[in-house]
Scaffold this active site. Structure first.
Site, PDB file in Angstrom:
ATOM      1  CD  GLU A 158       1.587  -2.645  -7.491  1.00 35.16           C
ATOM      2  OE1 GLU A 158       0.633  -1.961  -7.075  1.00 35.16           O
ATOM      3  OE2 GLU A 158       2.553  -2.964  -6.779  1.00 35.16           O
ATOM      4  NE  ARG A 159       5.855  -4.148  -9.540  1.00 40.28           N
ATOM      5  CZ  ARG A 159       6.787  -3.223  -9.405  1.00 40.28           C
ATOM      6  NH1 ARG A 159       7.255  -2.573 -10.457  1.00 40.28           N
ATOM      7  NH2 ARG A 159       7.271  -2.927  -8.232  1.00 40.28           N
ATOM      8  CD  GLU A 284       6.070  -5.491  -1.446  1.00 43.52           C
ATOM      9  OE1 GLU A 284       5.073  -5.323  -2.158  1.00 43.52           O
ATOM     10  OE2 GLU A 284       7.160  -5.917  -1.879  1.00 43.52           O
ATOM     11  NE  ARG A 317      -0.553 -12.009  -2.717  1.00 40.46           N
ATOM     12  CZ  ARG A 317       0.417 -11.145  -2.973  1.00 40.46           C
ATOM     13  NH1 ARG A 317       0.516 -10.019  -2.300  1.00 40.46           N
ATOM     14  NH2 ARG A 317       1.320 -11.420  -3.890  1.00 40.46           N
ATOM     15  CG  ASP A 363       8.684 -10.372  -5.465  1.00 44.07           C
ATOM     16  OD1 ASP A 363       7.680 -10.985  -5.847  1.00 44.07           O
ATOM     17  OD2 ASP A 363       8.768  -9.133  -5.450  1.00 44.07           O
ATOM     18  CD  GLU A 385       0.716 -14.604  -5.264  1.00 44.26           C
ATOM     19  OE1 GLU A 385      -0.012 -14.598  -4.251  1.00 44.26           O
ATOM     20  OE2 GLU A 385       1.420 -13.633  -5.584  1.00 44.26           O
ATOM     21  CD  GLU A 391       7.299  -7.343 -10.163  1.00 44.96           C
ATOM     22  OE1 GLU A 391       6.380  -8.095  -9.774  1.00 44.96           O
ATOM     23  OE2 GLU A 391       7.839  -6.493  -9.437  1.00 44.96           O
ATOM     24  CD1 TRP A 541      13.679  -1.495  -1.756  1.00 48.10           C
ATOM     25  CD2 TRP A 541      11.741  -2.518  -1.289  1.00 48.10           C
ATOM     26  NE1 TRP A 541      12.659  -0.559  -1.872  1.00 48.10           N
ATOM     27  CE2 TRP A 541      11.467  -1.170  -1.596  1.00 48.10           C
ATOM     28  CE3 TRP A 541      10.680  -3.355  -0.957  1.00 48.10           C
ATOM     29  CZ2 TRP A 541      10.178  -0.642  -1.575  1.00 48.10           C
ATOM     30  CZ3 TRP A 541       9.393  -2.834  -0.950  1.00 48.10           C
ATOM     31  CH2 TRP A 541       9.148  -1.491  -1.253  1.00 48.10           C
TER      32      TRP A 541
END
Ligand code: GCV
Length: 679
Positions: A158-159, A284, A317, A363, A385, A391, A541
């Site tokens: 993913e990504r 999500e 997270r 993000d 993080e 991305e 979103w």
């Protein structure tokens, strides 16, 4: 695309060990990692004609790498310190022609060895007063968003922008443990000491790594252990239901607690140095404690309790927000969400919970303020993080050297100039903070990272996690020296110049030709590559810019907006609230302003948009020119790969420029004062 043959050695080509390999070395100390140090030196000696001994023997030696628990001969005994060096740390000195590395534990010896590698011949010249080195962060971790099964939309990683996973392929282990070992070696050389091996969006086979597929994780742990790297696992909060067949995953249910305790005990039976769990919950669409009316402290503590007897940690997270928003509702603000969910829980987390907070409130955009959560939870261990995988910063098709951004984040002082910096919060007052975590950018691409120059981001992440105050340009020098020495032509200075010219300012260049003034998210929905100004504007979103014919930006003030500015302590709560004091680069993150608003730079907002987009493209073109001109300095296949990517970068930058400029010209009706062509 051109590919190297076989896998590129990145920052550990054999030549990096030339200085050590031609010398006489003594390694003193027992244990697996001391063995790794010996074997590394032995390999280098086999290549370059030096020799290495393990255990006390008569010298002379040029290099002594020794644990302080050993009887230390000669110069090593003379430089022995009176006080502890500390976990993973080392002392480096040179006296009477002998270079000495001392450490209290074998990990320190390993990191000391790689320091000598970085110094090359300089490690064996002159005298050096004893220097102590210790990591600022105890935990320096990479998260892999690697799916075990191929996901129909997200693929294997993913990504991921560097091919498939180095761990998994089509639901099974990839089986290339030599590659995993080489990865561990690269990580140790830049200071990383932990990885999680599967995506935080835990699906199907990924979930089973915790139980019947645990052996696959153990196999990875076995090859990473000699490089001091602990393995962690992303787990699904719903595991008791989906794996254990229980009717509930309620964190306060006794059966659920027992299930986690039993499963965790089995994990430690199989992998005694297992690091712990990583959890994305109620985020999500991932399952979490909300389904049972519980909160994140209840959820995190459940797993922490199971891990505690074994010294494991849970990385929980904080990336929790409502992804089912309505753009008409201006009171819901995604930027506020993490603070609103977590700040009230400060003090309720067990000691072995690490709350993992994305560095910005939204993000990983090219520009965001620092997350206010970092200053809001003094009684909780926090990890910051970062996203090494690009991305939102060019997807490893664009050159974007990220350490200048990370260095700004780590150096930011949420309580003002006299207060603690983000790096200190992550490091922890007593050195036991949550540390620094990043999403890895590695795949099975022969260059590891797709774009060969993206290797530098991975290297620099490790170095900044070890020493957050290091100058990004100095880290780039280290990376250049290790990776490209010797150069194809021997002209190291020219090569260094070229790479600095292309990479030092590449993050700001990327910012210039993409979304302006901190507004973020003008990317194409789904894959997030390339421009689409309104792509997310009316989606659930919650990533909006609110551009209309009069102005642009998100009003996050307390006076008239979402109140997000109030999540910061002073002085930032005041600075961000104020239209006058808010830094230009974050203006549209905090304020909705008319196009004619004049920035501190003296330009209007709309003129700034035009100017930066034209300038950003010019800079990308100049980077390509510099690269073309430097063809003779680089390995031809690496040069060709980067050249193709720079063509794509220029194409994409022009597309960004034209779409953004056209959008704001058409919305505002304000022409460019310089009369340039806007489509
Ligand atoms: C792993 C962003 C990314 C997702 C990612 C998520 C996260 O939303 O687009 O792919 O999911 O962040 O950090 O969990």
């Amino acid at each position: 695309m051109t590919t190297p043959d076989p896998v590129h050695p990145a920052w550990l080509p054999p030549e990096a060990f030339r200085a050590i390999g031609s010398r006489r070395t003594l390694v003193l100390g027992d244990g697996l990692l001391a063995g790794t140090v010996h074997d590394e030196v032995a390999d280098a000696c086999a290549r370059y004609g030096g020799r290495v001994r393990r255990g006390a023997e008569d010298g002379p030696y040029d290099l002594v790498l020794a644990l302080t628990t050993e009887p230390l001969p000669g110069v090593a005994g003379e430089v022995r310190p009176d006080s502890a060096i500390g976990a993973e740390g080392y002392l480096l000195a040179r006296r009477d022609g002998v270079t000495v590395v001392l450490a209290d534990d074998p990990a320190g010896l390993l990191y000391g060895l790689f320091h000598v590698v970085r110094l090359g011949e300089r490690a064996f010249a002159g005298e050096l007063q004893a220097e102590r080195h210790r990591p600022a962060m105890r935990r320096r971790m990479l998260d892999h968003w690697d799916n075990v099964d191929v996901h129909p939309v997200m693929g294997q990683v993913e990504r991921g922008y560097a091919g498939g996973s180095i761990f998994w392929r089509d639901g099974a282990p990839r089986g290339d443990l030599a590659r995993v070992r080489a990865y561990g070696r690269l990580l140790a050389a830049c200071g990383v000491n932990a990885i999680s091996v599967n995506n935080v969006n835990v699906r199907a086979t990924g979930a089973r790594l915790l139980t019947d597929r645990l052996g696959d994780v153990a196999a990875l742990a076995d090859v990473l252990r000699p490089y001091g790297i602990r393995v962690h696992l992303s787990v699904s909060f719903a595991s008791p239901v989906v794996l254990g067949g229980l009717p509930t995953a309620d964190p306060l249910d006794e059966g659920v607690r027992k299930w986690w305790a039993g499963v965790t005990e089995r994990v430690y039976d199989t992998i005694p140095d297992f690091g712990g769990y990583v959890v994305k919950a109620d985020s999500e669409g991932e399952p979490g404690p909300f389904a049972y009316g519980r909160d994140h402290a209840d959820g995190a503590n459940l797993l922490a309790e199971a891990l505690e007897p074994f010294g494991g940690v849970v990385h929980w997270r904080a990336f929790v927000y409502n992804h089912r928003q309505d753009w008409r509702d201006r009171s819901t603000d995604r930027a506020r969400a993490a603070y609103d969910h977590f700040a009230p829980l400060d003090g309720r987390f067990r000691d072995n919970v690490i709350l993992q907070v994305k560095h910005g409130p939204v993000d990983f955009q090219v520009r965001e303020p620092v997350s206010p959560v970092i200053a809001a939870m003094p009684a909780t261990r926090l990890a910051v993080e970062l996203q090494v995988t690009q991305e939102y910063t060019g997807q490893q098709r664009h050159v974007c050297y990220l350490p200048p951004m990370w260095r700004e984040v780590l150096g930011f002082r949420p309580w003002g100039p006299d207060g603690t910096a983000v790096a200190d919060v992550a490091g922890g007052a007593s050195g036991d903070g949550g540390g620094l975590v990043a999403v890895s950018n590695v795949g099975d691409d022969p260059y590891w990272t797709g774009h060969p120059l993206a290797q530098a981001n991975l290297y620099a992440f490790g170095r900044l996690a070890w020493a957050p105050w290091t100058d990004p340009a100095a880290i780039l020098d280290e990376w250049i020296d290790l990776t490209f020495t010797p150069t194809a032509t021997g002209d190291t200075e020219a090569l260094r110049h070229t790479l600095h010219a292309i990479m030092d300012g590449s993050w700001r260049t990327y910012e210039r030709y993409t979304a302006p003034l901190g507004v973020g998210f003008m990317v194409r929905p789904g894959h997030h590559y390339g421009p689409d100004v309104d792509g997310y504007e009316y989606t659930p979103w919650g990533t909006y810019h609110f551009a209309d014919r009069d102005g642009v930006g998100v009003d996050r003030t307390r006076a008239t907006g979402t109140g997000f500015t109030g999540q910061y302590p002073p002085p930032w709560s005041e600075v961000y609230e104020s239209l006058d004091r808010c830094p230009d680069e974050l203006l549209l993150f905090f304020h909705h302003v008319p196009y004619g608003h004049v920035l501190h730079s003296g330009a209007t907002v709309v003129q700034h948009i035009y100017d930066t987009h034209f300038a950003g493209v010019e800079e990308a073109i100049e980077a390509r020119r510099r690269w073309e001109e430097a063809a003779a300095l680089f390995d031809p296949s690496l040069h060709a790969r980067v050249e193709e990517l720079l063509d794509e970068q220029v194409r994409c930058a022009e597309e960004w420029r034209d779409q953004i400029n056209a959008y704001f010209f058409r919305k505002s009706g304000v022409p460019d004062v310089r009369g340039r062509r806007i489509p």
